[in-house]
Design a protein around this motif. Structure first.
Motif, mmCIF file in Angstrom:
data_model
loop_
_atom_site.group_PDB
_atom_site.id
_atom_site.type_symbol
_atom_site.label_atom_id
_atom_site.label_comp_id
_atom_site.label_asym_id
_atom_site.label_seq_id
_atom_site.Cartn_x
_atom_site.Cartn_y
_atom_site.Cartn_z
ATOM 1 N N THR A 137 0.845 -1.209 0.000
ATOM 2 C CA THR A 137 0.000 0.000 0.000
ATOM 3 C C THR A 137 0.870 1.245 0.000
ATOM 4 O OG1 THR A 137 -0.135 -0.092 2.418
ATOM 5 C CG2 THR A 137 -1.929 -1.135 1.163
ATOM 6 N N VAL A 138 1.582 1.458 1.111
ATOM 7 C CA VAL A 138 2.504 2.586 1.265
ATOM 8 C C VAL A 138 3.651 2.080 2.135
ATOM 9 C CG1 VAL A 138 0.622 4.296 1.147
ATOM 10 C CG2 VAL A 138 1.393 3.470 3.387
ATOM 11 N N TYR A 139 4.719 2.877 2.272
ATOM 12 C CA TYR A 139 5.793 2.502 3.198
ATOM 13 C C TYR A 139 5.313 2.690 4.631
ATOM 14 C CZ TYR A 139 9.557 1.742 -0.156
ATOM 15 O OH TYR A 139 10.340 1.222 -1.145
ATOM 16 N N GLY A 140 5.675 1.730 5.497
ATOM 17 C CA GLY A 140 5.330 1.827 6.909
ATOM 18 C C GLY A 140 6.570 2.173 7.724
ATOM 19 N N LEU A 141 6.353 2.859 8.856
ATOM 20 C CA LEU A 141 7.446 3.097 9.792
ATOM 21 C C LEU A 141 7.292 2.097 10.927
ATOM 22 C CD1 LEU A 141 9.862 4.471 10.958
ATOM 23 C CD2 LEU A 141 8.385 6.289 11.827
ATOM 24 N N LEU B 284 -5.809 -5.034 3.579
ATOM 25 C CA LEU B 284 -6.946 -5.021 4.501
ATOM 26 C C LEU B 284 -6.429 -5.051 5.932
ATOM 27 C CD1 LEU B 284 -10.070 -5.392 4.997
ATOM 28 C CD2 LEU B 284 -9.552 -7.839 5.203
ATOM 29 N N THR B 285 -6.981 -4.166 6.770
ATOM 30 C CA THR B 285 -6.690 -4.195 8.212
ATOM 31 C C THR B 285 -7.968 -4.556 8.944
ATOM 32 O OG1 THR B 285 -4.914 -2.578 8.060
ATOM 33 C CG2 THR B 285 -6.019 -2.767 10.198
ATOM 34 N N LEU B 286 -7.879 -5.516 9.856
ATOM 35 C CA LEU B 286 -9.041 -5.925 10.645
ATOM 36 C C LEU B 286 -8.862 -5.449 12.079
ATOM 37 C CD1 LEU B 286 -9.452 -9.529 9.208
ATOM 38 C CD2 LEU B 286 -10.985 -7.567 8.828
ATOM 39 N N ALA C 150 -9.425 -1.862 23.879
ATOM 40 C CA ALA C 150 -9.583 -3.310 24.088
ATOM 41 C C ALA C 150 -9.495 -4.059 22.760
ATOM 42 C CB ALA C 150 -10.912 -3.592 24.758
ATOM 43 N N SER C 151 -9.411 -3.302 21.649
ATOM 44 C CA SER C 151 -9.320 -3.923 20.326
ATOM 45 C C SER C 151 -7.888 -3.787 19.810
ATOM 46 C CB SER C 151 -10.291 -3.228 19.379
ATOM 47 O OG SER C 151 -10.047 -1.835 19.371
ATOM 48 N N VAL C 152 -7.626 -4.500 18.716
ATOM 49 C CA VAL C 152 -6.300 -4.405 18.094
ATOM 50 C C VAL C 152 -6.482 -4.435 16.576
ATOM 51 C CG1 VAL C 152 -5.898 -6.925 18.234
ATOM 52 C CG2 VAL C 152 -3.939 -5.365 18.121
ATOM 53 N N ALA C 153 -5.698 -3.616 15.871
ATOM 54 C CA ALA C 153 -5.760 -3.556 14.402
ATOM 55 C C ALA C 153 -4.665 -4.452 13.840
ATOM 56 C CB ALA C 153 -5.579 -2.110 13.933
ATOM 57 N N LEU C 154 -5.044 -5.410 12.986
ATOM 58 C CA LEU C 154 -4.102 -6.425 12.486
ATOM 59 C C LEU C 154 -4.092 -6.442 10.966
ATOM 60 C CD1 LEU C 154 -5.247 -9.326 14.879
ATOM 61 C CD2 LEU C 154 -3.273 -7.788 15.192
ATOM 62 N N VAL D 79 -2.613 3.530 -2.053
ATOM 63 C CA VAL D 79 -3.408 4.062 -0.935
ATOM 64 C C VAL D 79 -3.364 3.022 0.184
ATOM 65 C CG1 VAL D 79 -4.955 5.575 -2.216
ATOM 66 C CG2 VAL D 79 -5.582 3.177 -1.884
ATOM 67 N N GLU D 80 -3.607 3.489 1.420
ATOM 68 C CA GLU D 80 -3.482 2.609 2.567
ATOM 69 C C GLU D 80 -4.532 1.503 2.552
ATOM 70 O OE1 GLU D 80 -3.538 5.819 2.578
ATOM 71 O OE2 GLU D 80 -1.877 6.612 3.782
ATOM 72 N N SER D 81 -4.332 0.587 3.478
ATOM 73 C CA SER D 81 -5.263 -0.541 3.584
ATOM 74 C C SER D 81 -6.657 -0.072 3.982
ATOM 75 C CB SER D 81 -4.744 -1.531 4.633
ATOM 76 O OG SER D 81 -4.654 -0.917 5.896
HETATM 77 O O1 TXA Z 1 -1.772 0.484 4.440
HETATM 78 C C1 TXA Z 1 -1.706 0.748 5.637
HETATM 79 O O2 TXA Z 1 -2.634 0.491 6.434
HETATM 80 C C2 TXA Z 1 -0.425 1.398 6.152
HETATM 81 C C3 TXA Z 1 0.728 0.408 5.928
HETATM 82 C C4 TXA Z 1 2.029 0.910 6.484
HETATM 83 O O3 TXA Z 1 0.395 -0.832 6.482
HETATM 84 N N1 TXA Z 1 -0.550 1.767 7.531
HETATM 85 C C5 TXA Z 1 -1.355 2.785 7.937
HETATM 86 O O4 TXA Z 1 -1.345 2.998 9.303
HETATM 87 O O5 TXA Z 1 -2.014 3.457 7.191
HETATM 88 P P1 TXA Z 1 -1.968 4.296 9.985
HETATM 89 O O6 TXA Z 1 -1.438 4.269 11.386
HETATM 90 O O7 TXA Z 1 -1.651 5.501 9.189
HETATM 91 O O8 TXA Z 1 -3.490 4.035 10.017
HETATM 92 C C6 TXA Z 1 -4.064 3.181 10.994
HETATM 93 C C7 TXA Z 1 -5.576 3.250 10.914
HETATM 94 C C8 TXA Z 1 -6.059 4.555 11.499
HETATM 95 O O9 TXA Z 1 -7.162 5.004 10.751
HETATM 96 C C9 TXA Z 1 -6.471 4.123 12.911
HETATM 97 O O10 TXA Z 1 -7.405 4.960 13.479
HETATM 98 C C10 TXA Z 1 -7.016 2.731 12.644
HETATM 99 O O11 TXA Z 1 -6.139 2.192 11.695
HETATM 100 N N2 TXA Z 1 -6.956 1.885 13.866
HETATM 101 C C11 TXA Z 1 -5.886 1.326 14.435
HETATM 102 N N3 TXA Z 1 -6.211 0.659 15.555
HETATM 103 C C12 TXA Z 1 -7.542 0.786 15.687
HETATM 104 C C13 TXA Z 1 -8.503 0.328 16.629
HETATM 105 N N4 TXA Z 1 -8.146 -0.428 17.680
HETATM 106 N N5 TXA Z 1 -9.788 0.665 16.450
HETATM 107 C C14 TXA Z 1 -10.158 1.394 15.369
HETATM 108 N N6 TXA Z 1 -9.302 1.874 14.442
HETATM 109 C C15 TXA Z 1 -8.020 1.581 14.599
#
Ligand code: TXA
Ligand code: MG
Length: 325
Positions: free
Chosen positions: A36-40, A97-99, A118-122, A181-183
């Motif tokens: 998607t994009v570069y991650g840190l 996809l992020t769950l 209490a949740s986690v994004a994976l 674009v991001e996940s």
């Molecule tokens: O494509 C991507 O998702 C990129 C690459 C590097 O994997 N990462 C990314 O991460 O875009 P970030 O931190 O910019 O976006 C994380 C998203 C945010 O919208 C955040 O609010 C949501 O995930 N998120 C993370 N944990 C969450 C949670 N427990 N509940 C709801 N939303 C969560």
């Protein structure tokens, strides 16, 4: 981290990936390519390492991060998957996809990375470089996009260097991120999946697997964090961004789509996809915003982009880029 020294540059070969994994294991910060994009990245189990991400990005501390894993089995150690989450993971992982699922009893992602939720994004990323790296680290890796907070996301190692050189330990160069674009972020917390952020997997793709329409985030959802992808102003270039432009003012830069004629009085002009292909437009979006911004213009006029398929994610990012700051 030393502001006077530049970040280590690693090629995405065997040796580079090993070194990146070693640094992550030591609690250091490494930018790495995903589809998607570069991650840190930093070790998601180590709050001191995770704090370095927030510091380098100058990111508000309450934003939860995505934990990246090598495969579904590793993700299921961290979170509890209901039927919908499992169906989506099986259909789209590895991929964009992020769950967001309830954290499991074995969850090792630290509170700081989860912002105390209490949740986690994976997420299991779609490219082999990232998965090789994650398999070698053997722990979840927290990784937001590798840009300064609120700025345009990086799709190339050079973009990461422009924003973060000297502020992070290393950059693993894996070429251009193909999705751009991001996940897509989907919460599976209470039996009804919710689309929290449109992204590389389209709404249509999700609904095809689930067999029903997917709701957006609940307006009164107390579990809904204030995340950067959810802030009104985000992904912002320096220049102002003007959407749905059908005319161009002198000195403006133009972001075109679908082979619209170039405008001669424009300061700079790029077409996201001359053939009108939304996947190509998504892949070019952030890089185009960066280069139009570099023209020194005060304003970027953006042509209308269809809202279908990946257009939903593209328009979401453009709206945030255009939002009042
Ligand atoms: O494509 C991507 O998702 C990129 C690459 C590097 O994997 N990462 C990314 O991460 O875009 P970030 O931190 O910019 O976006 C994380 C998203 C945010 O919208 C955040 O609010 C949501 O995930 N998120 C993370 N944990 C969450 C949670 N427990 N509940 C709801 N939303 C969560
Ligand atoms: Mg971001």
């Amino acid at each position: 981290m030393n502001d006077l020294r530049s970040s280590l540059r690693l090629a995405a070969d065997e040796a580079g990936i090993l070194e990146a994994a070693r640094l992550l294991g030591l609690g250091r910060t490494v930018a790495f390519p995903t589809e998607t994009v570069y991650g840190l990245g930093a070790d998601a189990t180590d709050p001191t390492a995770v704090a370095l991400i927030y510091a380098a990005k100058e990111r508000p501390r309450f934003n939860p991060l995505i934990a990246h894993l090598a495969d579904l089995a590793a993700a299921q150690v961290q979170g509890v998957f209901d039927d919908a989450a499992l169906a989506l993971a099986n259909a789209f992982w590895p991929g964009p996809l992020t769950l967001v699922v309830p954290a499991g009893p074995g969850c090792t992602v630290c509170d700081l990375a989860r912002a105390g939720l209490a949740s986690v994004a994976l997420r299991v990323p779609g490219n082999t470089i990232a998965r090789d790296l994650l398999a070698r680290v053997g722990r979840p890796v927290a990784a937001p996009s590798a840009n300064r907070s609120g700025r345009v996301s990086p799709t190339r190692a050079a973009h990461v260097r422009a924003d973060l050189d000297g502020r992070i330990d290393a950059i693993l160069d894996g070429g251009t991120a193909p999705v751009g674009v991001e996940s897509t972020v989907v919460a599976c917390l209470d039996g009804s999946p919710r689309l929290l952020r449109p992204g590389g997997v389209t709404r249509g793709d999700l609904e095809r697997i689930l067999g029903y329409a997917v709701a957006g985030p609940a307006p009164d959802d107390s579990a809904r964090p204030i995340g950067p992808g959810l802030l009104a102003s985000h992904y912002a270039p320096r220049a102002r961004v003007r959407l749905d432009a059908t005319t161009v003012a002198a000195g403006e830069a133009v972001l075109r789509f679908g082979g619209m004629p170039a405008v001669t009085e424009a300061r700079a002009s790029l077409d996201l996809s001359p053939g009108g292909d939304l996947a190509e437009a998504a892949a070019n979006l952030f890089s185009a915003l960066r280069s139009l911004d570099a023209s020194g213009t005060e304003s970027i006029a953006v042509a209308p982009i269809p809202q279908t398929g990946l257009g939903e994610a593209i328009n979401d990012r453009l709206r945030r880029a255009a939002a009042p700051r």
